[in-house]
Design a protein around this motif. Structure first.
Motif, PDB file in Angstrom:
ATOM      1  N   ARG A  86      -4.462   2.562   1.106  1.00 38.79           N
ATOM      2  CA  ARG A  86      -5.424   3.119   1.474  1.00 38.79           C
ATOM      3  C   ARG A  86      -6.539   4.690   1.770  1.00 38.79           C
ATOM      4  N   GLY A  87      -5.237   5.732   1.311  1.00 39.78           N
ATOM      5  CA  GLY A  87      -5.778   6.800   0.757  1.00 39.78           C
ATOM      6  C   GLY A  87      -5.543   7.516   1.588  1.00 39.78           C
ATOM      7  N   LEU A  88      -5.240   7.849   2.971  1.00 34.12           N
ATOM      8  CA  LEU A  88      -4.722   7.828   4.025  1.00 34.12           C
ATOM      9  C   LEU A  88      -3.830   8.603   4.140  1.00 34.12           C
ATOM     10  N   ASP A  89      -3.640   9.933   5.176  1.00 36.43           N
ATOM     11  CA  ASP A  89      -2.062  10.667   4.904  1.00 36.43           C
ATOM     12  C   ASP A  89      -1.467  10.413   5.795  1.00 36.43           C
ATOM     13  N   ALA A 124       4.018  -4.525  11.481  1.00 35.95           N
ATOM     14  CA  ALA A 124       3.310  -3.873  12.729  1.00 35.95           C
ATOM     15  C   ALA A 124       4.029  -2.541  13.201  1.00 35.95           C
ATOM     16  N   SER A 125       5.185  -2.200  12.165  1.00 35.87           N
ATOM     17  CA  SER A 125       5.834  -1.155  12.856  1.00 35.87           C
ATOM     18  C   SER A 125       4.965   0.271  12.365  1.00 35.87           C
ATOM     19  N   GLY A 126       5.507   1.559  13.371  1.00 34.33           N
ATOM     20  CA  GLY A 126       4.719   2.154  12.741  1.00 34.33           C
ATOM     21  C   GLY A 126       5.387   3.176  11.374  1.00 34.33           C
ATOM     22  N   PRO A 127       6.248   2.259  10.555  1.00 32.12           N
ATOM     23  CA  PRO A 127       6.139   3.086   9.489  1.00 32.12           C
ATOM     24  C   PRO A 127       5.936   1.893   8.516  1.00 32.12           C
ATOM     25  N   ALA A 128       5.438   0.615   8.644  1.00 34.59           N
ATOM     26  CA  ALA A 128       4.581  -0.145   8.178  1.00 34.59           C
ATOM     27  C   ALA A 128       3.140  -0.469   8.345  1.00 34.59           C
ATOM     28  N   ILE A 129       2.895   0.450   9.398  1.00 32.46           N
ATOM     29  CA  ILE A 129       1.011   0.676   9.403  1.00 32.46           C
ATOM     30  C   ILE A 129       1.206   2.032   9.087  1.00 32.46           C
ATOM     31  N   ALA A 130       2.167   3.464   9.008  1.00 27.76           N
ATOM     32  CA  ALA A 130       1.414   3.937   7.676  1.00 27.76           C
ATOM     33  C   ALA A 130       1.507   3.332   6.400  1.00 27.76           C
ATOM     34  N   ALA A 147      -7.377   3.674  11.088  1.00 27.27           N
ATOM     35  CA  ALA A 147      -6.260   3.990  11.443  1.00 27.27           C
ATOM     36  C   ALA A 147      -6.865   3.016  12.193  1.00 27.27           C
ATOM     37  N   VAL A 148      -7.999   3.627  13.353  1.00 29.39           N
ATOM     38  CA  VAL A 148      -8.246   2.212  14.610  1.00 29.39           C
ATOM     39  C   VAL A 148      -8.223   0.185  14.361  1.00 29.39           C
ATOM     40  N   GLN A 149      -8.412   0.491  13.036  1.00 36.05           N
ATOM     41  CA  GLN A 149      -8.750  -0.854  12.712  1.00 36.05           C
ATOM     42  C   GLN A 149      -7.021  -1.390  12.339  1.00 36.05           C
ATOM     43  N   ALA A 150      -6.253  -0.568  11.741  1.00 36.63           N
ATOM     44  CA  ALA A 150      -4.801  -1.406  11.079  1.00 36.63           C
ATOM     45  C   ALA A 150      -4.275  -0.995  12.650  1.00 36.63           C
ATOM     46  N   VAL A 162      -5.100   8.010  14.715  1.00 36.17           N
ATOM     47  CA  VAL A 162      -6.308   7.647  15.838  1.00 36.17           C
ATOM     48  C   VAL A 162      -6.530   7.987  16.537  1.00 36.17           C
ATOM     49  N   LYS A 163      -5.843   9.203  17.407  1.00 36.73           N
ATOM     50  CA  LYS A 163      -6.942   9.936  18.153  1.00 36.73           C
ATOM     51  C   LYS A 163      -7.701  10.770  17.982  1.00 36.73           C
TER      52      LYS A 163
END
Length: 395
Positions: free
Chosen positions: A278-281, A266-272, A299-302, A292-293
């Protein structure tokens, strides 16, 4: 009984003890102090004079008179001394000079990698601290203490970081000793989340005695205020929730060497990392927040799921320490309601109704400066303690 004077230790009837009735900043008369302490008026007058010599108290506007000449009042003089307050993160450094009320007089922030090592980072503190003090016209004799927050576990008794995962070269480094070679004042060191808890309470919750501050950023940790006091535990790592195991992430490897840690999920790097899969940059927590913004649904779901994972651990914390406020801070809190909504979903569902009846889960009110303000409070609390006042008298 022989009265204690400044030529001896300032004991239980000394100025340092009397000062504890004045350090809150509320004006009091000599009569009020005599009534509160049980000391003779002559003793009170002598002790107030000592504190005025130190500059720690000052006369203020007279109290309302009930007849005759109004009695003089005295209160803390915040300008008597200054403290340096440093907040070091993984890749940033903030430093401020504050007065004894925590008012920021000068400050500076820079990009600075904690992995550059203690000599480089603390050297920046010393050099920048001297420059900031010169900027406001204060010299070394005005400096009373230094408070420092670092992004890793700290042995509170010594101020030394111990096995800090993201601070290579800092393990058991004598931070207070090194700084005192250059600035000869008391140096207080704590982990960054503890000082953020102090800063957040000072800014937004001064009358709240039971509070948890949860930092979600490169790592995850919490600072616990219970009974109005910061709780550090036996060795200073109370609140280290980032390495509590979460069942959903049993296979997720953590930099601490274990698997399934909250921080690995759940940390920032872990979510990234999960979003990249899942193919996102997304490389950093900042990238996640930006997605998210922009309304990216994945990203919102993650982020919402990360909030649920954090909420799972906080549910146990609610049962254990029963806070009345949980404050969510750190860079990932900038994702806004998505993270907090996930936390609330689990905490309010799984905790006992009595524990959550009045529990608030809120975003930090001081996201940019909670660390610096907390480091300031750490230093100020030492300076204004009986031991701190005695030390000023000895100087």
């Amino acid at each position: 009984m022989v009265e204690v004077t400044r030529s001896t230790a300032l004991g239980v009837v000394g100025a340092s003890e009397l000062f504890q009735f004045l350090r809150d900043g509320a004006p009091r008369t000599r009569s009020a102090l005599a009534q509160a302490t049980g000391l003779a008026r002559s003793t009170i007058a002598a002790r107030v004079d000592e504190l005025m010599e130190l500059g720690l108290v000052t006369p203020v506007a007279d109290a309302v008179s009930t007849g005759g000449r109004p009695p003089s009042q005295f209160a803390l003089n915040p300008a008597a001394r200054v403290v340096l307050a440093a907040d070091f993160g993984a890749s940033h450094a903030s430093l401020a000079v504050t007065d004894l009320a925590g008012t920021v007089l000068a400050e500076r922030s820079e990009a600075l990698d904690i992995a550059d090592g203690p000599v480089r980072v603390l050297g920046w503190l010393v050099e920048t601290g001297r420059a900031l003090m010169a900027e406001i016209g204060r010299d070394r004799t005005d400096l009373a203490a230094i408070g420092i927050g670092v992004p890793g576990p700290v042995e509170h008794a010594t101020g030394r970081p111990v096995n800090p995962p993201i601070m290579p070269g800092w393990d058991r480094f004598d931070v207070p000793g090194w700084v005192q070679q250059h600035l000869e004042v008391p140096v207080l060191v704590d982990n960054d989340v503890n000082i953020m808890a102090l800063g957040e309470r000072q800014v937004a919750w001064p009358r709240t005695d039971h509070l948890m501050f949860v930092k979600v950023a490169t790592g995850i940790g919490s600072g616990i205020v219970s009974g109005g006091a910061l709780q550090r535990g036996a060795q200073g790592i109370a609140g280290d929730i980032g390495h509590v195991q979460v069942a959903r992430g049993a296979e997720a490897a953590c930099h601490c060497g274990n698997r399934g840690c909250l921080e690995a999920l759940a940390s920032g790097p872990a979510i990234a990392r999960a979003l990249r899969e899942r193919g996102l940059d997304a490389v950093t927590g900042r990238d996640v927040v930006d997605l998210v913004k922009r309304g990216d649904l994945t990203a919102v779901q993650a982020v919402r799921q990360a909030g649920r994972d954090i909420g799972e651990v906080l549910t146990a914390c609610v049962s254990l320490v029963n806070p009345s406020v949980i404050v969510i801070g750190g860079s990932m809190a900038q994702a806004g309601e998505q993270l907090i909504a996930g936390i609330r979903e689990i905490v309010y569902t799984r905790s006992m109704p009595l524990a959550t009846a009045h529990l608030q889960v809120v975003q930090s009110a001081a996201p940019e400066n909670a660390g610096v303000l907390g480091a300031s409070m750490l230093a100020i609390q030492h300076v204004l303690s009986p031991e701190g006042v005695d030390a000023l008298a000895a100087r």
